[in-house]
Design a protein around this motif. Structure first.
Motif, PDB file in Angstrom:
ATOM      1  N   HIS A  55     -11.563  97.562  37.354  1.00 14.46           N
ATOM      2  CA  HIS A  55     -11.025  96.232  37.077  1.00 14.46           C
ATOM      3  C   HIS A  55     -10.923  95.359  38.322  1.00 14.46           C
ATOM      4  O   HIS A  55     -10.633  94.167  38.220  1.00 14.46           O
ATOM      5  N   SER A  96     -12.216  95.466  28.326  1.00  8.20           N
ATOM      6  CA  SER A  96     -11.636  94.431  29.187  1.00  8.20           C
ATOM      7  C   SER A  96     -10.385  93.828  28.564  1.00  8.20           C
ATOM      8  O   SER A  96      -9.420  93.502  29.276  1.00  8.20           O
ATOM      9  N   ASN A 136      -6.762  93.894  30.355  1.00  7.52           N
ATOM     10  CA  ASN A 136      -6.030  92.645  30.581  1.00  7.52           C
ATOM     11  C   ASN A 136      -4.643  92.687  29.945  1.00  7.52           C
ATOM     12  O   ASN A 136      -3.678  92.157  30.512  1.00  7.52           O
TER      13      ASN A 136
END
Length: 240
Positions: free
Chosen positions: A197, A219, A223
Motif C-alpha cells: 500500500h 484496495s 483504504n
C-alpha cells in the motif's frame, strides 16, 4: 483563607462520588448512532500512556513504550471512535479484569448501540483466532483486522497451510485453524488481502483479514483499514 490543595481535595472528593461516565458515553453514542451506515468505520484501539517515573499512582501497570522499545510504568487504555468522534477512552484496571474480557464487553455494547451497523477495524495487536470467531459468531459484525506476519492460514482453493509472510501480494479466500491447530475450521470463511500500500516497496506489505457482507476490492479493503488512523490521531491528541 483555604489553601488551593485543600480546596482541590474537596472538589476531587465530591466529583469522585458523581458517576458521569455512563451518561457521557451514552451522550456520545446518541450523537453518532443515527449517522451510522453499513460501511461506517469503527476503530477500536488498545493504546497506552507512559508514566515511567510514577511509582504509586492508582491503576498503574506495566506497558510497552514503543518509542523506547521497552516496558515501563503507565496506563493501558481502551479506545473507540467513529466519524471523527471519540466515544470511549477508558483506563484498563488490570487488577480486576483481563484486557480480552473488557474488549469483548466494549464491542458487544457498541455493536448493539449501532444496530450492528458499521465495520470494526483492529490493529495487529488484536490478531487472535478466537477473537475473530467471537466477532463472527457471537456479535455477528463486519470487521477488518491487521495480521501479524506469522499468522497461519489455510488457503481455501488449495488447502495449503501457510504463514501470511510467505504469501505473495494478492487476495485470497481462507480458513483458520481451530484453537489447538489440530484441524481446519471450515465453518467460517474469511478474505485475506496482502498489498503493497506504500510507494516504497521496501516496506513490508500490509496483511489484512476481513469478514464483510459485500465483495470489496483489495484496495477498497486497505483504504477502509487505513481510515482508522484518523481515529487514532484523536486518541493521540486526547492523551497529550
Amino acid at each position: 483563607k483555604i489553601s488551593a490543595k485543600k480546596q482541590g481535595d474537596k472538589y476531587s472528593h465530591h466529583l469522585g462520588n458523581v458517576n458521569l461516565k455512563e451518561k457521557v458515553e451514552q451522550s456520545a453514542l446518541n450523537k453518532v448512532r443515527y449517522e451510522m451506515r453499513k460501511s461506517t468505520i469503527i476503530a477500536y484501539d488498545l493504546t497506552d500512556i507512559n508514566k515511567d517515573s510514577a511509582k504509586k499512582m492508582e491503576k498503574l501497570s506495566m506497558v510497552f513504550d514503543g518509542s523506547k522499545r521497552k516496558k515501563a510504568n503507565g496506563y493501558t487504555l481502551h479506545g473507540v471512535g467513529t466519524n471523527g468522534i471519540l466515544l470511549k477512552l477508558e483506563v484498563h484496571d488490570g487488577e480486576i479484569n483481563y484486557q480480552n474480557d473488557i474488549r469483548k464487553e466494549i464491542i458487544e455494547k457498541y455493536s448493539e448501540g449501532f444496530g450492528k451497523k458499521g465495520i470494526w477495524v483492529f490493529d495487529r495487536g488484536n490478531d487472535d483466532k478466537q477473537f475473530f470467531k467471537f466477532l463472527r459468531h457471537k456479535v455477528k459484525v463486519q470487521f477488518i483486522a491487521r495480521l501479524k506476519s506469522d499468522r497461519g492460514v489455510v488457503i481455501k482453493k488449495t488447502g495449503a497451510i501457510m504463514q501470511v509472510k510467505n504469501l505473495p501480494v494478492g487476495k485470497y479466500q481462507i480458513y483458520l485453524m481451530n484453537r489447538y491447530n489440530t484441524h481446519v475450521d471450515t465453518k467460517y470463511e474469511y478474505t485475506l488481502v496482502i498489498e503493497n500500500h506504500l510507494k516504497d516497496n521496501k516496506n513490508a506489505p500490509i496483511r489484512l483479514i476481513a469478514a464483510l457482507n459485500h465483495d470489496y476490492s483489495s484496495s477498497e479493503i486497505v483504504n477502509m483499514y487505513l481510515e482508522r488512523w484518523g481515529i487514532e490521531n484523536i486518541f493521540k491528541r486526547v492523551k497529550q
